[in-house]
Write an enzyme that holds these catalytic residues in place. Structure first.
Site, mmCIF file in Angstrom:
data_model
loop_
_atom_site.group_PDB
_atom_site.id
_atom_site.type_symbol
_atom_site.label_atom_id
_atom_site.label_comp_id
_atom_site.label_asym_id
_atom_site.label_seq_id
_atom_site.Cartn_x
_atom_site.Cartn_y
_atom_site.Cartn_z
ATOM 1 N N SER A 228 0.408 -0.974 0.193
ATOM 2 C CA SER A 228 -0.382 0.404 0.260
ATOM 3 C C SER A 228 1.545 1.352 0.046
ATOM 4 O O SER A 228 2.067 0.985 0.568
ATOM 5 C CB SER A 228 -1.283 0.301 1.386
ATOM 6 O OG SER A 228 -1.627 1.380 1.636
ATOM 7 N N TYR B 52 -2.328 -1.142 10.222
ATOM 8 C CA TYR B 52 -2.502 -1.525 9.001
ATOM 9 C C TYR B 52 -1.190 -1.244 8.705
ATOM 10 O O TYR B 52 -1.161 -1.178 7.909
ATOM 11 C CB TYR B 52 -3.984 -0.772 8.864
ATOM 12 C CG TYR B 52 -3.739 -0.555 7.154
ATOM 13 C CD1 TYR B 52 -4.339 -2.179 6.282
ATOM 14 C CD2 TYR B 52 -3.401 -0.060 5.977
ATOM 15 C CE1 TYR B 52 -4.058 -2.127 5.377
ATOM 16 C CE2 TYR B 52 -3.164 -0.122 4.865
ATOM 17 C CZ TYR B 52 -3.611 -1.101 4.167
ATOM 18 O OH TYR B 52 -4.157 -1.039 2.860
HETATM 19 N N1 LIG Z 1 -8.470 -0.469 -2.034
HETATM 20 C C1 LIG Z 1 -7.676 0.335 -1.889
HETATM 21 O O1 LIG Z 1 -8.154 1.724 -1.999
HETATM 22 C C2 LIG Z 1 -6.580 -0.391 -1.520
HETATM 23 C C3 LIG Z 1 -5.069 0.111 -1.603
HETATM 24 C C4 LIG Z 1 -4.300 -0.114 -0.556
HETATM 25 C C5 LIG Z 1 -3.769 -1.162 -0.601
HETATM 26 N N2 LIG Z 1 -4.837 -1.968 -0.746
HETATM 27 C C6 LIG Z 1 -4.579 -3.504 -0.698
HETATM 28 O O2 LIG Z 1 -4.753 -4.207 -1.972
HETATM 29 C C7 LIG Z 1 -5.162 -6.020 -1.270
HETATM 30 C C8 LIG Z 1 -6.766 -5.632 -1.480
HETATM 31 O O3 LIG Z 1 -7.984 -4.873 -1.167
HETATM 32 P P1 LIG Z 1 -9.164 -4.426 -1.881
HETATM 33 O O4 LIG Z 1 -8.976 -3.146 -2.189
HETATM 34 O O5 LIG Z 1 -9.095 -5.172 -3.156
HETATM 35 O O6 LIG Z 1 -9.770 -4.665 -1.403
HETATM 36 P P2 LIG Z 1 -10.672 -6.236 -0.512
HETATM 37 O O7 LIG Z 1 -11.551 -5.644 0.604
HETATM 38 O O8 LIG Z 1 -11.892 -5.874 -1.579
HETATM 39 O O9 LIG Z 1 -10.125 -7.183 -0.917
HETATM 40 C C9 LIG Z 1 -9.899 -8.113 0.728
HETATM 41 C C10 LIG Z 1 -9.552 -9.626 -0.023
HETATM 42 O O10 LIG Z 1 -8.797 -10.181 1.455
HETATM 43 C C11 LIG Z 1 -9.205 -11.097 2.334
HETATM 44 N N3 LIG Z 1 -9.079 -11.658 3.215
HETATM 45 C C12 LIG Z 1 -9.763 -9.934 4.734
HETATM 46 N N4 LIG Z 1 -9.253 -11.109 5.400
HETATM 47 C C13 LIG Z 1 -8.482 -12.546 4.855
HETATM 48 C C14 LIG Z 1 -8.537 -13.862 5.567
HETATM 49 N N5 LIG Z 1 -7.356 -13.476 7.353
HETATM 50 N N6 LIG Z 1 -7.900 -15.369 5.221
HETATM 51 C C15 LIG Z 1 -8.149 -14.800 3.698
HETATM 52 N N7 LIG Z 1 -8.698 -13.470 2.663
HETATM 53 C C16 LIG Z 1 -8.286 -12.755 3.928
HETATM 54 C C17 LIG Z 1 -10.876 -10.451 2.533
HETATM 55 O O11 LIG Z 1 -11.797 -11.511 2.453
HETATM 56 C C18 LIG Z 1 -11.039 -9.256 0.815
HETATM 57 O O12 LIG Z 1 -11.847 -10.455 -0.583
HETATM 58 C C19 LIG Z 1 -4.641 -5.239 0.253
HETATM 59 O O13 LIG Z 1 -4.020 -6.038 0.618
HETATM 60 C C20 LIG Z 1 -4.989 -4.153 0.797
HETATM 61 O O14 LIG Z 1 -4.468 -4.000 1.423
HETATM 62 C C21 LIG Z 1 -6.132 -1.865 -1.286
#
Ligand SMILES: NC(=O)c1ccc[n+]([C@@H]2O[C@H](COP(=O)([O-])OP(=O)(O)OC[C@H]3O[C@@H](n4cnc5c(N)ncnc54)[C@H](O)[C@@H]3O)[C@@H](O)[C@H]2O)c1
Length: 262
Positions: free
Chosen positions: A146, A159
């Site tokens: 991130s 986080y």
């Molecule tokens: N969307 C954003 O703005 C953003 C920004 C920076 C980083 N990220 C990172 O990108 C990645 C994907 O995020 P996203 O935005 O698609 O979010 P999201 O919440 O849609 O997807 C995250 C997924 O991780 C799964 N997850 C959570 N806990 C879990 C566990 N214990 N075991 C297995 N799976 C688990 C959830 O069920 C979910 O499907 C993450 O690592 C997030 O930190 C996202």
């Protein structure tokens, strides 16, 4: 005799695991990998995985809790057996969200974020690396960090600390796994709208923040992250390891500004 046509695409014939596959960025990555000819195992918690819809019917779903060490090992072994090997891991599964002010941050919240976002990422990467070493053909490990891997924000210490750990874990893997031909890189997204209908940042306060904090003045889309995962997984990125691709619309390039005043 029916002649089987060779798979086409930038990832033709490659075997991949995507964790967090039911999430916004995960689904886009699974779909992009499939479009490029990869065989994909989608991993996530059981309930979101069961509900997840992918473009292709051939995506293999394996439920796995990243907080459960035995489950990660077993799920990876099952995936490798079904795929016939492993070339690519995208480790994106994570909990998102804040945990309140640092002074009030409780042990349970701290443990949960570190267990899932850092230790879970480590365990998934180690299991994949072991399979890749056993396969003897090298591989690609792509972590999803991130902008919080290198920039903090209020009330998100657990986080932010976990994502900072993912950045250094990725570099450590790049160093230790180079001799096996395994490359490890991190994608660092900024705000990405994962609602699927561009409403994730429509609430006025959030929309204003994105306008002020992102040079391009808008959140990213999951496909704009998935495209970098494809690049880091394909042959052309063969001299890139230990690197970070930041996909944040210019957020980390400036202190403030964005579309303010325009
Ligand atoms: N969307 C954003 O703005 C953003 C920004 C920076 C980083 N990220 C990172 O990108 C990645 C994907 O995020 P996203 O935005 O698609 O979010 P999201 O919440 O849609 O997807 C995250 C997924 O991780 C799964 N997850 C959570 N806990 C879990 C566990 N214990 N075991 C297995 N799976 C688990 C959830 O069920 C979910 O499907 C993450 O690592 C997030 O930190 C996202």
């Amino acid at each position: 005799m029916h002649e089987q046509s060779a798979p086409v695409g930038r990832l033709a014939g490659k075997a991949a695991i995507v964790t967090g596959a039911a999430g916004g960025i995960g689904r886009a990555t699974v779909d992009a990998f499939h479009r490029e000819g990869a065989m994909v195992v989608a991993m996530d918690l059981a309930a979101p995985l069961a509900a997840a819809r992918f473009d292709a019917s051939g995506v293999i779903k394996i439920a796995c809790d990243l907080a459960d060490r035995d489950a990660i090992r077993a799920a990876t072994e099952e995936a490798v057996a079904k795929l016939g090997g492993l070339d690519i891991l995208v480790a994106g599964g994570a909990l998102k969200g804040g945990t309140g002010n640092f002074v009030d941050l409780g042990d349970a919240d701290w443990d949960r974020y570190i267990d899932v976002n850092l230790t879970g990422t480590f365990l998934a990467c180690r299991a994949a690396a072991r399979a890749m070493v056993a396969g003897g053909k090298g591989g690609r490990i792509i972590t999803i960090g991130s902008v919080n891997s290198f920039l903090s924000e209020p009330e998100a210490a657990a986080y932010v600390a976990a994502k900072g750990g993912v950045a250094m874990l990725t570099r450590a893997m790049a160093v230790d796994l180079a001799k096996y031909g395994i490359l490890a890189n991190m994608i660092a997204p900024g705000p990405v709208d994962v609602t699927g209908n561009n409403t994730g940042y429509s609430e006025p306060k959030l929309a204003g923040e994105v306008r002020d904090e992102v040079a391009l003045g808008r959140p990213g889309l999951p496909d704009e992250v998935a495209t970098a995962a494809v690049f880091l997984a394909e042959g052309g990125s063969s001299f890139i390891t230990g690197s970070t691709i930041t996909i944040d619309g210019g957020m980390s390039a400036m202190i403030f500004g964005g579309m303010r005043g325009s």
